[in-house]
Scaffold this active site. Structure first.
Site, PDB file in Angstrom:
ATOM      1  N   HIS A 148       0.881  -1.190   0.000  1.00 33.76           N
ATOM      2  CA  HIS A 148       0.000   0.000   0.000  1.00 33.76           C
ATOM      3  C   HIS A 148       0.912   1.232   0.000  1.00 33.76           C
ATOM      4  O   HIS A 148       1.785   1.363  -0.850  1.00 33.76           O
ATOM      5  CB  HIS A 148      -0.935  -0.121   1.218  1.00 33.76           C
ATOM      6  CG  HIS A 148      -2.093   0.831   1.256  1.00 33.76           C
ATOM      7  ND1 HIS A 148      -2.452   1.645   0.218  1.00 33.76           N
ATOM      8  CD2 HIS A 148      -2.985   1.119   2.262  1.00 33.76           C
ATOM      9  CE1 HIS A 148      -3.511   2.372   0.565  1.00 33.76           C
ATOM     10  NE2 HIS A 148      -3.848   2.074   1.804  1.00 33.76           N
ATOM     11  N   HIS A 175      -2.003  -2.064  -9.712  1.00 34.25           N
ATOM     12  CA  HIS A 175      -3.041  -1.534  -8.828  1.00 34.25           C
ATOM     13  C   HIS A 175      -4.263  -2.425  -8.908  1.00 34.25           C
ATOM     14  O   HIS A 175      -4.562  -2.963  -9.983  1.00 34.25           O
ATOM     15  CB  HIS A 175      -3.417  -0.103  -9.270  1.00 34.25           C
ATOM     16  CG  HIS A 175      -4.103   0.663  -8.196  1.00 34.25           C
ATOM     17  ND1 HIS A 175      -5.454   0.595  -7.987  1.00 34.25           N
ATOM     18  CD2 HIS A 175      -3.600   1.492  -7.252  1.00 34.25           C
ATOM     19  CE1 HIS A 175      -5.758   1.361  -6.960  1.00 34.25           C
ATOM     20  NE2 HIS A 175      -4.669   1.923  -6.491  1.00 34.25           N
ATOM     21  N   ASP A 212       2.591   5.806  -6.261  1.00 30.45           N
ATOM     22  CA  ASP A 212       3.840   5.771  -5.498  1.00 30.45           C
ATOM     23  C   ASP A 212       5.089   5.855  -6.373  1.00 30.45           C
ATOM     24  O   ASP A 212       6.170   6.160  -5.871  1.00 30.45           O
ATOM     25  CB  ASP A 212       3.903   4.482  -4.653  1.00 30.45           C
ATOM     26  CG  ASP A 212       2.929   4.529  -3.500  1.00 30.45           C
ATOM     27  OD1 ASP A 212       2.813   5.597  -2.891  1.00 30.45           O
ATOM     28  OD2 ASP A 212       2.280   3.512  -3.223  1.00 30.45           O
TER      29      ASP A 212
END
Ligand code: ACO
Length: 378
Positions: free
Chosen positions: A222, A261, A315
């Site tokens: 995450h 994702h 990210d």
């Protein structure tokens, strides 16, 4: 009769309704209450975006002024919380520190359990205001540097960088931080938001909900992935080494941090925005090789994995962006907490406005009717 269907990792399961953020994973769309994320990133501020999420409409100038003042008035920590912070192990990870102190903050609230909307909003405001202070103080404390007190003349992003580094950031850096916070503020039913809403659904307090969410966010699958990306970039000596590094990892079936994702099967729109921000900052700060390594990795991943719908996520380019802003590596994921505190709080309020306890079922796969063997006989 057992009617439930099993979905590992709850994939494809709709467990609640929200008006906060909309994601179209096929088309790469993210909207906060209908406004495309790119619009907010280029035109809004973090404070305005949070108020928008909390109230459900873009604020008029007086409401935004009042909210901004309220946030700035709450930047400072209760003295006893500061004392607690300066007794933590200096070796602790900032994510552990912020999780612990948000939890502790609840003990300084005379009515931590109040969950009516006005009380939740008030507590959320305090959490939003103090998280950057907790992180900056903890960072300076662990490095043996004097704490830098918040400055109410600065907005949340600028003040965070000021407290962290002890010098006022340039307007470009302050704005880059602000944009990162907007991009990370909310994102549907991601694991940490689900954790926050799940805890809130028991009618527990908001401090517990946010503490649980922080625990979820730090995982490498995450929010912890942004630190994984930076570590990977540091392991790749030059741009020319990126290809072999990634191919070797993929051959070993390793996952590449910052890619893939659960929901996006096309380009994450936040990654698109962060990519151009990262490029600009990398040029301005003499870090262009980091950006070039990133695009080289993206090229290899595009060739090897795009057919499977694996693209950069939020990210991937946030790592280069945060590095160029001057954040220490282990402050990347904690910085995500600053942003997501706004979204988590909005979700806690939304959950409790129309609550039903989260309590999914589980498939029992163990044995039945097993005889109990006395300890001497085992
Ligand atoms: N690198 C290489 N292959 C990948 C990656 C990746 N980063 N992500 C997924 N895949 C592959 C898997 O190996 C799997 O392949 P297979 O079908 O041949 O076995 C397939 O894609 C599906 O992957 P899952 O892990 O089952 O997909 P899931 O939806 O459970 O995972 C996740 C999503 C956890 C984000 C995953 O893509 C991942 O681990 N990415 C790396 C960590 C990361 O960047 N996390 C941040 C996500 S954004 C956020 O939380 C803020």
């Amino acid at each position: 009769m057992h009617m439930a269907t099993y979905s590992k990792g709850l994939e494809g399961v709709i467990a609640a309704e929200t008006k906060l953020s909309f994601i179209d994973g096929e088309k790469g769309v993210l909207e906060y209450i209908g406004i495309p994320i790119g619009e907010l990133a280029s035109k809004s501020t973090f404070e305005e975006t949070v108020l928008f999420l909390w109230d459900g409409h873009l604020p008029k100038a007086p409401a935004l002024r009042e909210f901004t003042t309220q946030v700035r008035d709450r930047y400072e920590l209760p003295p006893a919380l500061e004392a607690m912070l300066t007794s933590l192990p200096k070796t602790a990870e900032p994510m552990h520190a912020v999780r612990t102190l948000v939890s502790a903050l609840g003990m300084f609230d005379p009515k931590p359990d109040a969950i009516d909307h006005a009380s939740l909003r008030d507590k959320a405001l305090t959490i939003l205001a103090v998280v950057p202070t907790i992180l900056a103080y903890f960072h300076r404390y662990r490095k043996g540097m004097a704490l830098v007190r918040p400055d109410k003349n600065f907005g949340l992003a600028e003040n965070f960088l000021y407290m962290l580094n002890g010098v006022r950031p340039t307007p470009t850096m302050a704005r880059a931080m602000d944009v990162c916070l907007i991009l990370h503020a909310d994102h549907g039913f991601n694991n940490s938001t689900f954790s926050a809403r799940s805890i809130a659904s028991t009618e527990s307090d908001i401090y517990s909900a946010i503490t649980g969410a922080i625990g979820s966010l730090r995982g490498p699958l995450h929010g912890g992935a942004n630190e994984g990306v930076m570590k990977m970039l540091n392991q790749i000596p030059t741009v020319a080494d990126a290809e072999k590094f990634i191919v070797d990892k993929l051959t070993k079936k390793d996952k590449i941090p910052g890619f893939g994702h659960r929901v996006y099967k096309s380009y994450d729109p936040r990654a698109a925005h962060l990519k151009s921000l990262a490029e600009q900052l990398a040029r301005d700060t003499g870090n262009i090789s980091l950006f070039e390594k990133s695009t080289a990795i993206e090229g290899v991943m595009n060739r090897e994995k795009a057919a499977k719908g694996i693209y950069p996520n939020v990210d991937f380019y946030s790592a280069t962006t945060y590095h160029c802003i001057g954040l220490p590596l282990d402050m990347f994921t904690p910085t995500f907490v600053i942003a997501r505190a706004g979204g988590w709080s909005a979700h806690v309020m939304e959950q409790l406005a129309n609550n039903r306890l989260f309590r999914p079922d589980v498939d029992y796969t163990g044995p039945h009717a097993v005889a109990y063997t006395a300890i001497e006989g085992r």
